[in-house]
Write a protein that holds these residues in place. Structure first.
Motif, short mmCIF file in Angstrom:
data_model
loop_
_atom_site.label_atom_id
_atom_site.label_comp_id
_atom_site.label_asym_id
_atom_site.label_seq_id
_atom_site.Cartn_x
_atom_site.Cartn_y
_atom_site.Cartn_z
N UNK A 139 45.66 -74.63 14.26
CA UNK A 139 45.71 -75.06 15.66
C UNK A 139 46.05 -73.93 16.61
N UNK A 140 46.63 -72.88 16.11
CA UNK A 140 47.06 -71.76 16.96
C UNK A 140 45.90 -71.20 17.78
N UNK A 141 44.69 -71.22 17.24
CA UNK A 141 43.54 -70.64 17.94
C UNK A 141 43.20 -71.37 19.23
N UNK A 142 43.62 -72.63 19.36
CA UNK A 142 43.34 -73.39 20.58
C UNK A 142 44.30 -73.04 21.71
N UNK A 143 45.41 -72.40 21.36
CA UNK A 143 46.44 -72.08 22.35
C UNK A 143 46.14 -70.74 22.99
N UNK A 181 36.89 -77.02 28.11
CA UNK A 181 35.63 -77.63 27.70
C UNK A 181 35.54 -77.80 26.18
N UNK A 182 36.10 -76.86 25.43
CA UNK A 182 36.01 -76.95 23.97
C UNK A 182 36.84 -78.11 23.42
N UNK A 183 37.83 -78.57 24.17
CA UNK A 183 38.57 -79.77 23.76
C UNK A 183 37.64 -80.98 23.71
N UNK A 184 36.78 -81.12 24.73
CA UNK A 184 35.81 -82.22 24.73
C UNK A 184 34.86 -82.12 23.55
N UNK A 185 34.34 -80.93 23.31
CA UNK A 185 33.40 -80.75 22.19
C UNK A 185 34.06 -81.08 20.86
N UNK A 186 35.32 -80.69 20.71
CA UNK A 186 36.04 -80.97 19.47
C UNK A 186 36.35 -82.46 19.32
N UNK A 187 36.79 -83.09 20.40
CA UNK A 187 37.10 -84.52 20.34
C UNK A 187 35.86 -85.32 19.99
N UNK A 204 23.45 -76.21 24.72
CA UNK A 204 22.72 -75.06 25.23
C UNK A 204 23.50 -73.76 25.17
N UNK A 205 22.85 -72.71 25.62
CA UNK A 205 23.41 -71.36 25.55
C UNK A 205 24.02 -70.98 26.89
N UNK A 206 24.58 -69.79 26.93
CA UNK A 206 25.14 -69.29 28.18
C UNK A 206 26.62 -69.55 28.32
N UNK A 207 27.19 -70.24 27.36
CA UNK A 207 28.63 -70.51 27.36
C UNK A 207 29.19 -70.05 26.02
N UNK A 208 30.32 -69.40 26.06
CA UNK A 208 30.95 -68.92 24.83
C UNK A 208 31.62 -70.08 24.11
N UNK A 209 30.98 -70.57 23.05
CA UNK A 209 31.52 -71.67 22.26
C UNK A 209 32.09 -71.07 20.98
N UNK A 210 33.40 -70.98 20.92
CA UNK A 210 34.10 -70.38 19.78
C UNK A 210 34.36 -71.48 18.75
N UNK A 211 33.68 -71.39 17.61
CA UNK A 211 33.81 -72.43 16.58
C UNK A 211 35.22 -72.49 16.02
N UNK A 213 37.92 -72.12 17.70
CA UNK A 213 38.70 -72.91 18.65
C UNK A 213 38.41 -74.39 18.50
N UNK A 214 37.15 -74.74 18.29
CA UNK A 214 36.81 -76.15 18.06
C UNK A 214 37.52 -76.67 16.81
N UNK A 215 37.51 -75.89 15.74
CA UNK A 215 38.22 -76.29 14.52
C UNK A 215 39.72 -76.41 14.79
#
Length: 250
Positions: A139-143, A181-187, A204-211, A213-215
């Motif tokens: 969980x540390x990666x989300x902080x 935003x990644x909180x929504x994707x994870x939820x 889509x692309x153009x946004x940094x989606x860190x997997x 952080x989602x995990x």
């Protein structure tokens, strides 16, 4: 006369369904105000507000069916999950409302809440210490700092309705506001990790989606939910639910 269906009920709020009308009873009127405001501002389909007489908010039922539920199979196609991802991207790209939502809690406050919750989970014997410790590390990666977006704040798959491969609406906006935003994707993909690739294809692309952080959010959200769910009569130990999500990190 239509029967009254209790959709969900606990100490904080209750939702009833009578025919094609949902009645949301919420003792916290500020939360109800925020929900109505978010539905007004959101650039995605939301339920029609039929009337409001505090503490009751009446909403029209949405067409279509939900994508599924936590702990159950997904009823949606990969294309439907992708359409949900596209709707979510549209929401995140919109100007965020002034209110800070559930997904926008400060890193310091969230870390303190997480540490306190982990201690209580172990002290109350709900989960073994090694499972909690491992997920606390994940969980540390989300902080971390993030750019605030317009977030739903409680985007469970049961809150997204589709008709075929088209999103017909998103419900339950009481936790909406500025947030990660990644909180929504994870939820949205909690317990249905196999559909993350479909969601991101639509997002889509153009946004940094860190997997990572989602995990991390999968672990963090589950850790914060377990004790609350048990105390309010829900079962996070059911197959595919929060405890299984935590175990999958081991």
């Amino acid at each position: 006369m239509d029967e009254v269906e209790v959709v969900v009920a606990h100490a904080e709020r209750a939702t009833l369904r009578v025919g094609d009308v949902f009645l949301k009873v919420d003792a916290d009127q500020a939360r109800a105000d925020a929900e109505v405001e978010a539905m007004t501002l959101a650039p995605v389909p939301t339920p029609e507000v039929l009337w409001r007489k505090p503490p009751v908010l009446a909403l029209a039922a949405l067409p279509g069916t939900t994508l599924g539920r936590l702990g159950g199979p997904s009823t949606g196609s990969p294309a439907a999950w992708g359409a949900a991802g596209a709707a979510l991207r549209k929401l995140h790209d919109a100007p965020p409302p002034p209110r800070t939502g559930r997904a926008g809690r400060s890193v310091v406050a969230l870390a303190a809440e997480l540490d306190a919750e982990c201690e209580l989970i172990v002290a109350n014997g709900l989960l073994p210490a090694d499972l909690v410790t491992r997920n606390r590390r994940v969980a540390e990666a989300a902080l971390r700092p993030f750019t605030p977006a317009f977030t739903h704040g409680d985007l469970q798959i049961a809150h997204v309705f589709v008709d075929g491969d088209e999103v017909t609406g998103i419900i339950d906006w009481s936790e909406a506001g500025r947030g990660d935003a990644l909180y929504d994707l994870a939820t949205f993909t909690l317990g249905h990790e196999e559909h993350l690739v479909d969601v991101l294809a639509g997002y889509g692309t153009g946004v940094d989606v860190d997997l990572d952080v989602i995990r991390a959010w999968w672990s963090l959200r589950s850790l914060l939910a377990v004790r609350w769910l048990v105390e309010h009569g829900f079962d996070p130990f059911a197959p595919g639910c929060e405890v299984d999500v935590l175990r999958s990190r081991m």
